[in-house]
Design an enzyme around this catalytic site. Structure first.
Site, mmCIF file in Angstrom:
data_model
loop_
_atom_site.group_PDB
_atom_site.id
_atom_site.type_symbol
_atom_site.label_atom_id
_atom_site.label_comp_id
_atom_site.label_asym_id
_atom_site.label_seq_id
_atom_site.Cartn_x
_atom_site.Cartn_y
_atom_site.Cartn_z
ATOM 1 N N LYS A 53 13.860 -5.357 -9.431
ATOM 2 C CA LYS A 53 13.186 -6.653 -9.408
ATOM 3 C C LYS A 53 11.758 -6.537 -9.956
ATOM 4 C CE LYS A 53 16.438 -9.188 -7.857
ATOM 5 N NZ LYS A 53 17.004 -10.166 -8.795
ATOM 6 N N SER A 63 0.855 -1.191 0.000
ATOM 7 C CA SER A 63 0.000 0.000 0.000
ATOM 8 C C SER A 63 0.891 1.243 0.000
ATOM 9 C CB SER A 63 -0.920 -0.024 1.209
ATOM 10 O OG SER A 63 -0.164 -0.061 2.384
ATOM 11 N N HIS A 88 -13.543 24.903 6.687
ATOM 12 C CA HIS A 88 -12.242 24.356 6.262
ATOM 13 C C HIS A 88 -11.862 24.891 4.885
ATOM 14 C CE1 HIS A 88 -11.584 21.418 9.497
ATOM 15 N NE2 HIS A 88 -12.901 21.366 9.544
ATOM 16 N N GLY A 94 -9.641 19.920 14.855
ATOM 17 C CA GLY A 94 -9.322 18.865 15.802
ATOM 18 C C GLY A 94 -10.524 18.525 16.654
ATOM 19 N N GLU A 105 -9.098 24.931 3.454
ATOM 20 C CA GLU A 105 -8.081 24.111 2.786
ATOM 21 C C GLU A 105 -8.703 23.119 1.799
ATOM 22 O OE1 GLU A 105 -9.077 23.818 5.889
ATOM 23 O OE2 GLU A 105 -8.869 21.800 6.710
ATOM 24 N N CYS A 139 -11.483 25.961 12.078
ATOM 25 C CA CYS A 139 -12.487 25.146 12.762
ATOM 26 C C CYS A 139 -12.178 25.067 14.254
ATOM 27 C CB CYS A 139 -12.588 23.784 12.089
ATOM 28 S SG CYS A 139 -14.193 23.024 12.369
ATOM 29 N N PHE A 140 -11.612 23.960 14.729
ATOM 30 C CA PHE A 140 -11.239 23.871 16.136
ATOM 31 C C PHE A 140 -10.272 25.008 16.484
ATOM 32 C CE2 PHE A 140 -9.259 21.434 19.759
ATOM 33 C CZ PHE A 140 -10.444 21.211 20.450
ATOM 34 N N PRO A 186 7.829 -8.973 -7.960
ATOM 35 C CA PRO A 186 6.616 -8.559 -7.231
ATOM 36 C C PRO A 186 5.511 -8.097 -8.186
ATOM 37 C CG PRO A 186 8.569 -7.636 -6.190
ATOM 38 C CD PRO A 186 9.024 -8.263 -7.482
ATOM 39 N N GLU A 214 -10.964 4.306 -8.670
ATOM 40 C CA GLU A 214 -9.839 3.768 -7.910
ATOM 41 C C GLU A 214 -10.365 2.785 -6.866
ATOM 42 O OE1 GLU A 214 -7.606 6.768 -5.738
ATOM 43 O OE2 GLU A 214 -6.569 5.214 -4.592
#
Ligand code: GLN
Length: 543
Positions: A186, A13, A515, A353, A517, A380-381, A189, A139
């Protein structure tokens, strides 16, 4: 015609499947197609909203109020297409819907099984509302070989068969490791991972091979031969920095050409990558740097603040400056004088948060920013902490706190049980479900004339931003706090919910309940982040 590209991951992952999918979306857009990206997550949570950000990274919120996987943030940042709740599904969601239908008698008489009932539900989710798009990129979360992702793989196998190669393509992301002792790359895998996919009936048509160095032609040919893929469709995906150079790098390796070739679309022309070249050039030509401290709690997994980190970088792009992020665990500020650690930084950000741990430290960081006149952005928080700080230290409400915490004194921040969303009233019960019940998604805020935020938003009187919180600043304290110097410069249209506070007389001090962002893009930096970094640049000249 809508074409579907299914993107799976193998070997390990964290190979960056989300960014790879987003970059392919950007490339297809640059070829003039319209795209939609979707993510299917194999875990059992109905959505990631109840997971700690340290488990699975940040929770990305869409305009329509869905709590989704952070990869949807990559999709939006690379394509500019706003995601919706339709674009992220989990095993938990699928089962919840199928079981609800079973209880309601929707399958009366039938035995409910993974195949066909669960797989049918998955196929329906994949295809829902996609008619308007040239390409839908889907995905699949997790790594091939996990028990959990099997129903998703089975569903896309069936879809691949139903749609045929003209309308469906499978792309598999793998790892080609370099073994230093043998001085060799390699391919095994990758071969094993493709075998694993073949076991569930999927033959990929393209392999995207993550590698830390060039993959020689001979190795590409070997992978192609063993994995039954056209050699030109073995695409080396080398580490590149910044991530916004990924679309260019994948194009250079032929990715978009091979996808179009698979679908028998004309592939000779060149995509218009000027948007990406401009971003990469502007990052390369950035002059000087500013240091921003992010005072939070989930600082041990940087994916917890993915959109935030990107938005700060976008602020840097807007100001042609490098932004250095310093993640600081707020708990350290609970020791005397530790806050002096913030002395060298040019901006302080207290992010979102939950819960009381670390809050005293965040309040100390706000106080430092306010008193030392360091540019401050509370999100926010972080905004709630800024209000508590002002209530305690400016308005003289010594026990000011939030009802989110046990032993709360005066709740200047409190649980709200009823609020309006457009002309709909939304309600929540005390002690009710925690999943999906926050104030979520896009809400309007009205900006005060003459305020700093109004200037930041280029004079706009109203804005729309995304929310994700349960508690609100209590508007009944507005008068006292404004008398003490904290301006409530953004409010909900009905005036009931404070959305933005700022501190007139301070070089740049803004707290927002939403938010910002989540809506920032590299090619369209969010105005608050552009403004915050601009203030940090001025601060850097001062110190
Ligand atoms: N814990 C706070 C609330 O629920 C803030 C949430 C956040 O920062 N996203 O209101």
């Amino acid at each position: 015609m809508t074409r579907y590209v299914f993107i799976t991951g193998g070997v390990v992952s964290s190979l960056g499947k989300g960014i790879a999918s987003a970059a392919l979306g950007a490339l297809l857009q640059a070829r003039g197609f319209n795209v939609r990206l979707r993510k299917l997550d194999p875990y059992l949570n109905v959505d990631p909203g109840t997971m700690a950000p340290t488990q699975h990274g940040e929770v990305f919120v869409t305009d329509d109020g869905a709590e989704t996987d952070l990869d949807l943030g990559h999709y939006e940042r690379f394509t500019g297409v706003a995601a919706t709740k339709r674009d992220n599904t989990t095993t938990g969601r699928i089962y919840a819907d199928v079981l609800a239908k079973e209880r309601a008698g929707g399958f009366l008489g039938a035995t409910i099984q993974v195949i066909p009932h669960i797989t049918d539900a998955i196929k329906e989710v994949i295809k829902r509302d996609t008619e308007a798009y040239d390409f839908v990129l889907v995905e699949i979360g997790g790594t091939v070989g996990d028990i959990e992702s099997l129903p998703f793989l089975e569903a896309i196998r069936q879809l691949g068969n139903e749609l045929g190669p003209e309308e469906a393509m499978f792309v598999h992301l793998t790892l080609v490791p370099y073994i230093p002792s043998a001085k060799e790359l390699k391919t095994k895998p990758t071969q094993h991972s493709v075998k694993e996919l073949l076991n569930v009936g999927i033959q990929p048509q393209m392999l995207l091979c993550r590698c830390d160095r060039e993959i020689p032609e001979s190795e590409r040919a070997k992978i192609a031969l063993f994995c039954n893929v056209r050699p030109s469709a073995v695409i080396p995906a080398l580490d590149v920095s910044p991530i916004y150079a990924v679309p260019i790098a994948y194009h250079d390796q032929g990715m978009d050409r091979e996808v179009l070739r698979h679908f028998r679309l004309p592939y000779d022309g060149e995509p218009d990558l000027s948007r990406w070249r401009k971003i990469v050039d502007s990052m390369a030509s950035a002059d000087g740097e500013v240091h921003i401290a992010i005072v939070g709690k989930y600082t041990n997994l940087l994916d917890s603040y993915k959109s935030l980190s990107e938005a700060l970088i976008h602020g840097g792009i807007a100001n042609k400056v490098n932004v250095k992020l310093e993640f600081v665990d707020s708990e350290i500020f609970e020791k005397p004088d530790a806050v002096l650690r913030l002395e060298g930084v040019h901006g302080i950000l207290v992010p979102g948060g939950f819960g009381e741990r670390g809050t005293q430290g965040k309040i100390e960081a706000v106080r430092f920013a306010r008193e030392r006149k360091v540019p401050f952005l509370g999100i926010c928080f972080g905004m709630q902490m800024a209000v508590i700080e002002a209530a305690r230290n400016l308005a003289g409400i010594a026990d000011a706190s939030s009802s989110e915490f046990p032993d709360c004194g005066t709740a200047v921040v409190g649980l709200i049980k009823e609020w309006s969303h457009g002309n709909v009233v939304e309600r929540r019960e005390e002690g009710g479900d925690l999943g999906g019940t926050m104030r979520l998604g896009a809400y309007t805020a009205v900006l005060a004339e003459g305020s700093l935020v109004r200037e930041m938003y280029h004079g706009a009187a109203t804005i729309q931003e995304r929310h994700r919180h349960r508690y609100e600043v209590n508007v009944n304290f507005r008068e006292r706090l404004e008398a003490a110097g904290l301006l409530f410069s953004g409010m909900s249209p009905d005036g009931a919910l404070p959305e933005i506070v700022e501190l007139p007389g301070h070089p740049w001090f803004v707290g927002v309940q939403y938010h910002p962002e989540l809506k920032s893009k590299p090619f369209e930096p969010h105005p608050l982040f552009a403004g915050f970094i601009a203030a940090a640049v001025r601060q850097a000249r001062l110190v």
